[in-house]
Design a protein around this motif. Structure first.
Motif, PDB file in Angstrom:
ATOM      1  N   ILE A 122      13.023 -11.474   1.089  1.00 51.65           N
ATOM      2  CA  ILE A 122      14.590 -11.622   1.665  1.00 51.65           C
ATOM      3  C   ILE A 122      15.056 -10.293   2.083  1.00 51.65           C
ATOM      4  O   ILE A 122      15.503  -9.729   3.069  1.00 51.65           O
ATOM      5  CB  ILE A 122      15.296 -12.253   0.706  1.00 51.65           C
ATOM      6  CG1 ILE A 122      14.975 -13.917   0.577  1.00 51.65           C
ATOM      7  CG2 ILE A 122      16.703 -12.252   1.125  1.00 51.65           C
ATOM      8  CD1 ILE A 122      15.328 -14.364  -0.519  1.00 51.65           C
ATOM      9  N   ASP A 123      14.955  -9.135   1.053  1.00 49.91           N
ATOM     10  CA  ASP A 123      15.174  -7.666   1.507  1.00 49.91           C
ATOM     11  C   ASP A 123      14.585  -7.332   2.854  1.00 49.91           C
ATOM     12  O   ASP A 123      15.109  -6.553   3.492  1.00 49.91           O
ATOM     13  CB  ASP A 123      14.867  -7.036   0.121  1.00 49.91           C
ATOM     14  CG  ASP A 123      15.726  -5.726   0.147  1.00 49.91           C
ATOM     15  OD1 ASP A 123      16.914  -5.719   0.368  1.00 49.91           O
ATOM     16  OD2 ASP A 123      14.915  -4.556   0.063  1.00 49.91           O
ATOM     17  N   ARG A 126      15.887  -9.505   6.098  1.00 47.45           N
ATOM     18  CA  ARG A 126      17.484  -9.848   5.960  1.00 47.45           C
ATOM     19  C   ARG A 126      18.141  -9.464   7.144  1.00 47.45           C
ATOM     20  O   ARG A 126      19.167 -10.002   7.808  1.00 47.45           O
ATOM     21  CB  ARG A 126      18.143  -9.423   4.841  1.00 47.45           C
ATOM     22  CG  ARG A 126      18.323  -8.012   4.468  1.00 47.45           C
ATOM     23  CD  ARG A 126      19.032  -7.770   3.181  1.00 47.45           C
ATOM     24  NE  ARG A 126      19.014  -6.280   2.759  1.00 47.45           N
ATOM     25  CZ  ARG A 126      19.509  -5.938   1.864  1.00 47.45           C
ATOM     26  NH1 ARG A 126      19.918  -6.740   0.792  1.00 47.45           N
ATOM     27  NH2 ARG A 126      19.637  -4.645   1.453  1.00 47.45           N
ATOM     28  N   ASP A 127      17.503  -8.314   7.947  1.00 44.72           N
ATOM     29  CA  ASP A 127      18.091  -7.730   9.125  1.00 44.72           C
ATOM     30  C   ASP A 127      17.212  -7.622  10.037  1.00 44.72           C
ATOM     31  O   ASP A 127      17.357  -6.771  11.311  1.00 44.72           O
ATOM     32  CB  ASP A 127      18.853  -6.401   8.773  1.00 44.72           C
ATOM     33  CG  ASP A 127      17.999  -5.364   8.102  1.00 44.72           C
ATOM     34  OD1 ASP A 127      16.573  -5.637   8.051  1.00 44.72           O
ATOM     35  OD2 ASP A 127      18.386  -3.872   8.241  1.00 44.72           O
TER      36      ASP A 127
END
Length: 246
Positions: A122-123, A126-127
């Protein structure tokens, strides 16, 4: 008693009591102190417990930050090779782990949908431009940057992926894929059940690696992506499972 069963019982005892010494374990299981030391060293290497002088103490699995740096270049190569199997628009299931996180890194910027219970993934994504990220949820396990439990497995049962990438703590000589953490095994089963194709991603040290919990036979996978060579890899190829080297 088989060594794997003995180690499992030792781990259960340590968790219940908070700590046991080599002598008492040797007497309890009728094996030498050297054998117990090997058991404890293996469990320690898996992050299942931590050894202290004269005994053991229970601990959470080894922190993610310690594991992710091991064989980092190798994992990166595996991740990039795995990403070549993903087509734009695919729904991709990414398992918990450091090698699987390398797959996520290689998918950064791709127009895909990623399903995961890994906080590390996710980290990373996420962008990521163009990437749709779906978080499976569950109980947060801070030490290994992941989510586990029945909520995670239930979420997986409601979804379907085009392709999945799973990690392992080891693949035995008999081609059984292993893990070290009981809460992760049901999640891996759900990933395999709910993916059209699935690939095992594993660095060379995972053959045979470690683990006291069976996941499945390597035959359940469409392929194995690894830098490893040797007898186990030869056996995998002979079994008809594709071996992909970066």
């Amino acid at each position: 008693m088989l060594p794997a069963e003995r180690r499992k019982r030792i781990l259960d005892e340590v968790r219940q009591t908070g700590g046991l010494d080599v002598v008492s374990l040797s007497e309890a299981y009728g094996v030498s102190k050297s054998t117990i030391r090997r058991d404890l060293n293996l469990l320690d290497s898996q992050g299942m417990l931590q050894r202290v002088r004269g005994g053991t103490i229970d601990a959470d699995p080894r922190p993610y930050a310690q594991v992710v740096t091991k064989a980092a270049d190798e994992k990166s190569k595996i991740g990039h090779e795995a990403a070549t199997l993903v087509e734009d628009g695919d729904i991709v299931l990414i398992d918990i782990g450091t090698t699987t996180a390398a797959v996520a890194q290689a998918l950064y910027g791709r127009h895909v949908t990623v399903l995961t219970a890994s906080l590390a993934v996710i980290d990373i994504l996420r962008d990521s431009p163009g990437t749709e990220l779906i978080v499976l949820g569950g109980v947060v396990r801070n030490s290994y940057l992941s989510m586990v439990g029945s909520l995670t497995s239930h979420a997986l049962s409601q979804l379907r992926a085009d392709i999945a990438f799973l990690g392992t703590s080891g693949v035995r000589d008999d081609l059984v894929v292993m893990d070290s953490t009981g809460t992760e095994v049901p999640i891996k089963h759900s990933i395999l059940k709910n993916s059209t194709s699935a690939y095992l991603v594993a660095s060379a040290d995972k053959f045979p690696g470690s683990g006291i919990l069976q996941i499945c036979s390597v035959s359940e996978f469409d392929g194995v992506i690894t830098t490893a060579t040797g007898p186990i890899i030869d056996s995998i190829s002979s079994s008809g499972v594709q071996v992909i080297h970066p």
